[in-house]
Design a protein around this motif. Structure first.
Motif, PDB file in Angstrom:
ATOM      1  N   TYR A  90      16.015  -9.450  -3.904  1.00 38.94           N
ATOM      2  CA  TYR A  90      16.433  -8.351  -4.778  1.00 38.94           C
ATOM      3  C   TYR A  90      17.822  -7.866  -4.370  1.00 38.94           C
ATOM      4  O   TYR A  90      18.683  -7.614  -5.208  1.00 38.94           O
ATOM      5  CB  TYR A  90      15.483  -7.160  -4.662  1.00 38.94           C
ATOM      6  N   ASN A 158      19.585   5.265  -9.611  1.00 42.38           N
ATOM      7  CA  ASN A 158      18.701   4.108  -9.502  1.00 42.38           C
ATOM      8  C   ASN A 158      18.855   3.096 -10.631  1.00 42.38           C
ATOM      9  O   ASN A 158      17.920   2.393 -10.981  1.00 42.38           O
ATOM     10  CB  ASN A 158      17.231   4.543  -9.420  1.00 42.38           C
ATOM     11  N   THR A 238      17.857   4.768  -4.418  1.00 45.78           N
ATOM     12  CA  THR A 238      16.843   5.067  -3.413  1.00 45.78           C
ATOM     13  C   THR A 238      15.656   4.130  -3.540  1.00 45.78           C
ATOM     14  O   THR A 238      14.873   3.996  -2.626  1.00 45.78           O
ATOM     15  CB  THR A 238      16.343   6.511  -3.575  1.00 45.78           C
ATOM     16  N   SER A 251      18.983   0.524   5.616  1.00 46.35           N
ATOM     17  CA  SER A 251      18.091   1.681   5.481  1.00 46.35           C
ATOM     18  C   SER A 251      16.631   1.307   5.411  1.00 46.35           C
ATOM     19  O   SER A 251      15.780   2.090   5.791  1.00 46.35           O
ATOM     20  CB  SER A 251      18.491   2.574   4.312  1.00 46.35           C
ATOM     21  N   GLN A 253      13.628  -0.404   6.922  1.00 47.86           N
ATOM     22  CA  GLN A 253      13.263  -0.952   8.226  1.00 47.86           C
ATOM     23  C   GLN A 253      12.083  -1.869   8.022  1.00 47.86           C
ATOM     24  O   GLN A 253      11.319  -1.715   7.097  1.00 47.86           O
ATOM     25  CB  GLN A 253      12.825   0.176   9.141  1.00 47.86           C
ATOM     26  N   VAL A 255       8.559  -3.509   9.782  1.00 41.68           N
ATOM     27  CA  VAL A 255       7.605  -3.013  10.762  1.00 41.68           C
ATOM     28  C   VAL A 255       7.937  -3.475  12.161  1.00 41.68           C
ATOM     29  O   VAL A 255       7.519  -2.864  13.131  1.00 41.68           O
ATOM     30  CB  VAL A 255       6.175  -3.454  10.426  1.00 41.68           C
TER      31      VAL A 255
ATOM     32  N   GLY B  37      11.282 -14.012  -9.706  1.00 46.01           N
ATOM     33  CA  GLY B  37      10.362 -13.127  -9.010  1.00 46.01           C
ATOM     34  C   GLY B  37      10.443 -11.685  -9.502  1.00 46.01           C
ATOM     35  O   GLY B  37       9.465 -10.959  -9.476  1.00 46.01           O
ATOM     36  N   CYS B  38      11.587 -11.267  -9.933  1.00 48.45           N
ATOM     37  CA  CYS B  38      11.723  -9.834 -10.172  1.00 48.45           C
ATOM     38  C   CYS B  38      12.500  -9.550 -11.436  1.00 48.45           C
ATOM     39  O   CYS B  38      13.323  -8.666 -11.508  1.00 48.45           O
ATOM     40  CB  CYS B  38      12.412  -9.172  -8.976  1.00 48.45           C
ATOM     41  N   THR B  41      12.163  -6.038 -12.638  1.00 50.53           N
ATOM     42  CA  THR B  41      12.888  -5.082 -11.818  1.00 50.53           C
ATOM     43  C   THR B  41      14.367  -5.077 -12.172  1.00 50.53           C
ATOM     44  O   THR B  41      14.991  -4.024 -12.263  1.00 50.53           O
ATOM     45  CB  THR B  41      12.739  -5.436 -10.330  1.00 50.53           C
ATOM     46  N   ARG B  55       1.428  -0.470 -10.641  1.00 50.31           N
ATOM     47  CA  ARG B  55       2.312  -0.475  -9.494  1.00 50.31           C
ATOM     48  C   ARG B  55       2.135   0.822  -8.703  1.00 50.31           C
ATOM     49  O   ARG B  55       2.092   1.906  -9.277  1.00 50.31           O
ATOM     50  CB  ARG B  55       3.740  -0.594  -9.996  1.00 50.31           C
ATOM     51  N   TRP B  59       6.048   5.141   0.437  1.00 49.89           N
ATOM     52  CA  TRP B  59       7.144   5.193   1.408  1.00 49.89           C
ATOM     53  C   TRP B  59       6.665   5.768   2.727  1.00 49.89           C
ATOM     54  O   TRP B  59       5.848   6.699   2.756  1.00 49.89           O
ATOM     55  CB  TRP B  59       8.270   6.078   0.900  1.00 49.89           C
ATOM     56  N   PHE B  62       7.493   4.443   9.321  1.00 49.37           N
ATOM     57  CA  PHE B  62       6.815   3.886  10.495  1.00 49.37           C
ATOM     58  C   PHE B  62       7.319   2.509  10.904  1.00 49.37           C
ATOM     59  O   PHE B  62       7.243   1.564  10.136  1.00 49.37           O
ATOM     60  CB  PHE B  62       5.317   3.779  10.236  1.00 49.37           C
ATOM     61  N   GLY B  67       3.971   0.973  12.560  1.00 51.66           N
ATOM     62  CA  GLY B  67       4.157   0.099  11.411  1.00 51.66           C
ATOM     63  C   GLY B  67       3.088  -0.984  11.354  1.00 51.66           C
ATOM     64  O   GLY B  67       2.562  -1.292  10.290  1.00 51.66           O
ATOM     65  N   LEU B  71       0.312  -1.581   8.401  1.00 52.13           N
ATOM     66  CA  LEU B  71       0.141  -2.840   7.679  1.00 52.13           C
ATOM     67  C   LEU B  71      -1.334  -3.194   7.576  1.00 52.13           C
ATOM     68  O   LEU B  71      -1.814  -3.598   6.517  1.00 52.13           O
ATOM     69  CB  LEU B  71       0.872  -3.972   8.417  1.00 52.13           C
ATOM     70  N   LYS B  87       3.348  -1.500  -3.215  1.00 51.49           N
ATOM     71  CA  LYS B  87       4.620  -1.869  -2.591  1.00 51.49           C
ATOM     72  C   LYS B  87       4.969  -0.784  -1.585  1.00 51.49           C
ATOM     73  O   LYS B  87       5.116   0.379  -1.946  1.00 51.49           O
ATOM     74  CB  LYS B  87       5.732  -1.960  -3.635  1.00 51.49           C
ATOM     75  N   SER B  88       5.079  -1.196  -0.338  1.00 50.20           N
ATOM     76  CA  SER B  88       5.367  -0.191   0.672  1.00 50.20           C
ATOM     77  C   SER B  88       6.767  -0.396   1.216  1.00 50.20           C
ATOM     78  O   SER B  88       7.223  -1.521   1.350  1.00 50.20           O
ATOM     79  CB  SER B  88       4.293  -0.287   1.752  1.00 50.20           C
ATOM     80  N   ALA B  89       7.486   0.692   1.473  1.00 54.46           N
ATOM     81  CA  ALA B  89       8.847   0.594   2.005  1.00 54.46           C
ATOM     82  C   ALA B  89       8.979   1.510   3.213  1.00 54.46           C
ATOM     83  O   ALA B  89       8.496   2.638   3.200  1.00 54.46           O
ATOM     84  CB  ALA B  89       9.865   0.981   0.943  1.00 54.46           C
ATOM     85  N   THR B  90       9.621   1.007   4.241  1.00 50.84           N
ATOM     86  CA  THR B  90       9.796   1.755   5.477  1.00 50.84           C
ATOM     87  C   THR B  90      11.264   2.102   5.659  1.00 50.84           C
ATOM     88  O   THR B  90      12.122   1.243   5.525  1.00 50.84           O
ATOM     89  CB  THR B  90       9.317   0.902   6.663  1.00 50.84           C
ATOM     90  N   PHE B  91      11.552   3.369   5.921  1.00 51.55           N
ATOM     91  CA  PHE B  91      12.942   3.790   6.111  1.00 51.55           C
ATOM     92  C   PHE B  91      13.145   4.357   7.514  1.00 51.55           C
ATOM     93  O   PHE B  91      12.183   4.699   8.202  1.00 51.55           O
ATOM     94  CB  PHE B  91      13.318   4.872   5.092  1.00 51.55           C
ATOM     95  N   ALA B 104      15.546  10.546  -4.071  1.00 51.21           N
ATOM     96  CA  ALA B 104      14.730   9.753  -4.995  1.00 51.21           C
ATOM     97  C   ALA B 104      13.997  10.670  -5.965  1.00 51.21           C
ATOM     98  O   ALA B 104      13.892  10.377  -7.156  1.00 51.21           O
ATOM     99  CB  ALA B 104      13.741   8.894  -4.224  1.00 51.21           C
ATOM    100  N   ARG B 109      12.964   8.866  -9.538  1.00 49.33           N
ATOM    101  CA  ARG B 109      12.319   7.620  -9.197  1.00 49.33           C
ATOM    102  C   ARG B 109      11.642   7.730  -7.834  1.00 49.33           C
ATOM    103  O   ARG B 109      11.841   6.896  -6.958  1.00 49.33           O
ATOM    104  CB  ARG B 109      13.347   6.473  -9.152  1.00 49.33           C
TER     105      ARG B 109
END
Lengths: 295, 455, 302
Positions: A90, A158, A238, A251, A253, A255, B37-38, B41, B55, B59, B62, B67, B71, B87-91, B104, B109
């Motif tokens: 992406y 976005n 975001t 930004s 991360q 695991v 794939g996307c 998106t 979906r 967020w 961790f 983390g 999972l 869909k999980s996102a880690t910041f 966000a 969003r």
């Protein structure tokens, strides 16, 4: 085209009339200069080489012996981890799309404006030019807050447009174009006009075709600039799947936290596209910097 | 002088063509892969539409052991909900995470579900960024008040309205190497640390450990880690004064500078008496414990998996009671699940979100293994949690949990933590005296408090 | 039939609007994304505007200005920014000048030097930050290792020690952007006619004297350009600091632009951040104007 075209000695030969002592001084100086240059250029390659070397080492090995350069078991596992985390395609796609869109819009809007300022005559032309000149002194980053609010109001956060549109008014690009257009022989334009071509057609069929060098210089610069932009996409994007490569890499991360092999693999993956562009267009980029209106 | 003109590219055309060919192939392949794939998106990138109804975006901040646990918890959810596209996102933890979450939500969003520290919930809620959660909706998913630890549950509310669902409590605790402690004669017959409460007793214990290790008694992160330094100070400060640093949502400064100076003086004693090193970063502090260069470690419970991974003998207990002027206290916070306010009900996906939250709470045992004290009572009171070692050894610390000062500039990784933590570090390293450090805190807090609140 | 006489009447009407019409697309972008925001910045500076509430918020008069000017953090970030500017500009100008002059003597290896020095410049700041996070890491990083090789027993925490953090970031920045100046200098050197070198050589000047008395003075214009571009870029530093230290340790590396980012987006105080933005804008503007003045004077002297 063949190697014989260049003399065997890399140093510039000193004038023949020189006494021998002078010649020796010249050679000694060249030796020292070469030494300094080689030392610095190798030093300059160290970070890149180290990132590459670390990225292909097994994670366990990096933990036990972080500063080693070599591994007996090279592996692409770190790259695999990053791809498995899933967002990288992406990010590449988003960076490509936003960079290309911005570049196209910038070149179009910028060259049209430059053509108008350079070739056509109208009453407010001087005023417009002075206003533009003032724009070169507005540092875009300082305006990040109102730009953000404007896009929020327009509902463009976005989206690709949110990343692209604020980067389009590139005053430097207009100057570079204008400088080039100013150098186009007047007769060429007059001839086309006398043939009955409209200004727009003159721009499209006469001016743009002969402007390829300046178009490619601006294209490369805008593209690289947008691709590398960090602060702006950091603000407007975001959604992890809408991020550009630089923002995503730093930004989001994974695991695995900070295992350095993966970190360096990310760095290498982030570096590859532009290093490739640079390798392809090295001459043009360098000439672009040297020759555009930066001087 | 022919050689001044730079036409130095004899074999270039073929090489360049080859390179260009390879590259464009690669680029085409990459974009094709990305597009297949996307594609939806990417289309959203142009139109700004919202994702498909199955979906669920989640967020969290961790990494590391947390983390990994998460999972596993997500895998448990996916196994039972194959239709949902989670869909999980880690910041990056701290301010960057909350800034992203804020932007966000402002940008319409937000993720459907997000992790928030309870210390941050009041500010986010006041700013109108969180959806209020109705008890009736929760009950539909089997989530009722009686199943939650009372402390974090209360902290999840603002003006009687619920804005978060607590997941855990994670205090600042004491790790110790049982082998080193034993050699130092600090253990009783049951393997418990004997006498570490009180200012002198704790330093004596550290000194005894130092004699065994030959290097240091204990370790704590002090480099690039203002938050850890804040937690150490906040624990001791609360044990002395029992009071807060600020009041009235951060508009008033109520710091007790005498208590602060006393806490700082004790913190300085740790380094001045050379039982704790002055400059160690987070990973370094843990390594000292696991490599036997230190017998004790003061850190958050979430490092338990990292320490366990080193296979050394260790145990954990609540942070010692150094001062007894006020009820026992140790710095703590809670993770909770929040629903950022979405632009529409269809984007909010309330039941999908609550179902996911219920599933995460049901996996609380997995989360507890990562060190956190579960807020979900069915797990906290279960025999299997009580059998978890060393995790169950410090569960009592939750009773002394001291949450961060309530202020719009406070909370996990906030400006307040950074300002106070930096002041602590400068006393810790000996650069500033304790009284000057306390004065600096008051000054900086006043500065923060004088700013008009954005919420 | 085609003659170069005055434009025929048929085109006359469309012509009058051709210029402004072609200028229009760019002008729209320019007004919406540069001029408009600039005006908003000026206005918002007089209000307690919040990111989290719509509208401008309460009128604040000059209170934002008096708070910013009395805020030690504003002055400290400005000082940090200037310190960074000094730490980067001096080596970036001098080192690139020296390396370019040396590299200009060699034809065959020049592409290699150009590659080595310029390649880092095309990297995104994010990649540079990732690499230097590791290089400057405590205990495991290459920089501490290198320091022990040269005999430093306990190397500092490069990014964790307030005395070293800015220097470390500046060093990474020099590595990153030196190539740009290097290339500008190489181009400047191309413009020096070969005959100048020869004349000096025949006069008996050695390589060192030629560089000092002929080459460096002739590069004066390039040096002005390089210096000013560098200063303006350094005043806008944000990316690498945000990613490497986020302004820490103890605020010792926090630049002005990050103060804007932090107050505006992290804390949501748009009014205050607008005031800081405007003041930073003025500082950058002054630097640019000084440059224009310098260039003007240099051109008159010619």
């Amino acid at each position: 085209m063949t190697a014989t075209a260049t003399p065997p000695v890399t140093e510039q030969p000193a004038p023949v009339a020189e006494p021998r002592r002078k010649y020796d001084a010249e050679r000694l100086f060249n030796r020292v200069a070469l030494g300094v240059l080689v030392a610095f250029s190798l030093l300059w390659l160290v970070p890149l080489a180290w990132a590459l070397a670390t990225s292909i080492r097994p994670s366990q090995e990096v933990i036990t012996d972080p500063t080693s350069w070599f591994t007996a078991h090279p592996t692409l596992a770190a790259y695999g981890d990053i791809f498995d985390a899933g967002k990288l395609p992406y990010w590449y796609a988003n960076s490509f799309i936003t960079s290309i869109l911005t570049t196209v819009l910038t070149v179009l809007a910028g060259s049209l404006a430059a053509f108008a300022l350079s070739q056509t005559r109208f009453r407010a032309r001087r005023v417009a030019f002075v206003m533009l000149l003032a724009g070169i002194m507005i540092p875009g980053q300082v305006l990040m807050i109102p730009q953000f609010l404007a896009l929020q109001e327009a509902g463009l956060l976005n989206t690709y447009w949110g990343v692209v549109l604020p980067q389009v008014p590139n005053v430097v690009a207009v100057f570079v174009f204008k400088q080039f257009f100013d150098g186009i022989p007047r007769e060429l334009i007059d001839a086309a006009r006398a043939d009955g071509a409209s200004w727009l057609r003159t721009y499209r069929q006469i001016v743009m075709p002969i402007s390829r060098p300046v178009i490619s210089a601006v294209t490369i610069f805008v593209f690289v600039g947008v691709w590398n932009n960090f602060l702006w996409p950091l603000l407007v994007v975001t959604d992890p799947e809408m991020m550009t490569l630089p923002v995503g890499l730093t930004s989001v991360q994974d695991v695995f936290g900070v295992p350095y092999a993966q970190l360096m693999a990310s760095a290498v993956l982030g570096a590859i596209p532009l290093l490739a562009v640079f390798a392809l267009f090295q001459r043009r980029i360098v000439e672009g910097i040297a020759g555009t209106g930066l001087k | 002088m022919r050689d001044r003109t730079p036409h130095t590219s004899p074999p270039a055309p073929s090489r360049r063509r080859l390179l260009r060919g390879t590259l464009s192939l690669g680029a085409v392949a990459a974009s094709a892969a990305a597009l297949s794939g996307c594609d939806s998106t990417l289309a959203q990138g142009f139109t700004g539409g919202s994702p498909t109804p199955d979906r669920l975006n989640f967020w969290n901040p961790f990494t590391g052991g947390d983390g990994e646990r998460l999972l596993a918890m997500q895998a448990a959810y996916r196994a039972g909900h194959r239709k949902t596209d989670l869909k999980s996102a880690t910041f990056v933890w701290g301010n960057p995470y909350y800034t992203k979450l804020t932007l966000a939500t402002l940008g319409d969003r937000p993720p459907q579900v997000a992790i928030s520290h309870l210390s941050k919930v009041p500010t986010l809620a006041e700013a109108g960024l969180l959806a209020e959660i109705q008890p009736a909706d929760l009950a539909r998913h089997g989530l009722t008040e009686d199943k939650f630890d009372a402390r974090p549950w209360k902290k999840s509310q603002l003006d009687g309205k619920l804005y978060a669902i607590p997941l855990d409590t994670h205090p600042f605790v004491l790790y110790f190497r049982t082998d080193i402690a034993e050699k130092a004669g600090l253990l009783d017959g049951k393997g418990q640390l004997t006498d570490v409460d009180g200012p002198d007793a704790f330093i004596d214990a550290l000194r005894a450990a130092k004699e065994v290790t030959g290097q240091w008694g204990g370790s704590i992160a002090s480099v690039k880690d203002a938050s850890t330094q804040f937690r150490l100070f906040w624990s001791f400060y609360r044990q002395i004064s029992g009071g807060d640093l600020v009041a009235d949502q951060g508009r008033k400064v109520v710091i007790d500078t005498e208590a602060a100076a006393e806490a700082l003086a004790y913190i300085r004693r740790l380094t001045a008496e050379k039982v704790v090193p002055t400059t160690t970063d987070g990973p370094g502090a843990i390594t000292m414990l696991t490599t036997g260069k230190a017998g004790f470690l003061m850190d958050g419970v979430w490092q338990v998996l990292t320490v366990q991974g080193s296979k050394v003998k260790f145990d954990m207990r609540p942070l010692p009671r150094i001062f007894d002027d006020a009820p026992y206290a140790c710095a703590a916070d809670s993770h909770s699940l929040v629903l950022p306010k979405a632009p529409s009900d269809s984007a909010q996906r309330l039941d999908l979100s609550l179902g996911f939250i219920a599933s995460l709470l049901g996996s609380s045992k997995l989360w507890a293994e990562g060190g956190h004290i579960p807020a979900w009572l069915p797990t906290q009171r279960s025999a299997s949690y009580k059998a978890l070692e060393p995790q169950s050894h410090y569960a009592a610390a939750a009773d002394g949990a001291a949450y961060d000062p309530a202020a719009w500039y406070g909370g996990a990784g906030s400006s307040l933590q950074i300002v106070i933590g930096d002041a602590v570090t400068s006393v810790f390293t000996g650069a500033t005296s304790p009284t000057a450090g306390a004065a600096r805190m008051k000054r900086e807090l006043r500065e923060l408090a004088s700013r008009p609140s954005p919420v | 039939m085609a003659t170069t006489t005055a434009p025929t009447k048929a085109r006359g009407r469309g012509d009058r609007w051709a210029g402004p019409g072609m200028l229009l697309p760019f002008s729209l972008f320019y007004l919406v994304f540069l001029v408009g925001p600039l005006i908003y910045t000026v206005v918002a500076g007089f209000f307690d505007t919040s990111l989290l509430k719509s509208g401008l918020g309460d009128f604040a008069g000059f209170s934002n200005y008096s708070t910013v000017l009395g805020d030690s953090e504003f002055w400290r970030t400005l000082k940090n920014t200037l310190w960074f500017t000094v730490l980067t500009t001096v080596p970036l100008v001098l080192l690139s000048l020296v390396l370019a002059i040396l590299a200009d003597r060699f034809v065959r290896g020049r592409w290699f030097f150009r590659f080595a020095f310029f390649a880092p410049f095309v990297l995104p700041s994010a990649v540079v930050a990732l690499m230097f996070t590791f290089i400057y890491a405590d205990q495991v990083g290459l920089a501490q290792q290198a320091a022990t090789w040269v005999g430093v027993d306990t190397p500092p925490s490069w990014l964790g020690d307030p005395d070293w953090a800015m220097i470390s970031i500046a060093a990474a920045t020099v590595w990153w952007t030196l190539g740009f100046n290097f290339v500008l200098y190489l181009a400047g050197l191309q413009d020096i006619p070969r005959s100048v070198h020869e004349a000096a050589a025949i006069d008996g000047a050695g390589p060192w004297q030629r560089i000092r008395h002929v080459v460096v003075p002739m590069l004066g214009r390039t040096t002005t350009l390089v210096t000013v571009l560098q200063v303006v870029a350094s005043l806008k530093v944000f990316d690498q600091i945000y990613m490497l230290t986020n302004g820490g340790p103890d605020g010792s590396t926090r630049p002005s632009l990050q103060l804007i980012y932090d107050t505006g987006f992290v804390e949501g105080r748009v009014g205050y951040a607008s005031t800081v933005s405007l003041l930073l804008f003025v500082v950058i503007l002054l630097v640019s104007l000084v440059w224009f003045a310098l260039v003007r004077r240099a051109e008159k002297e010619r």
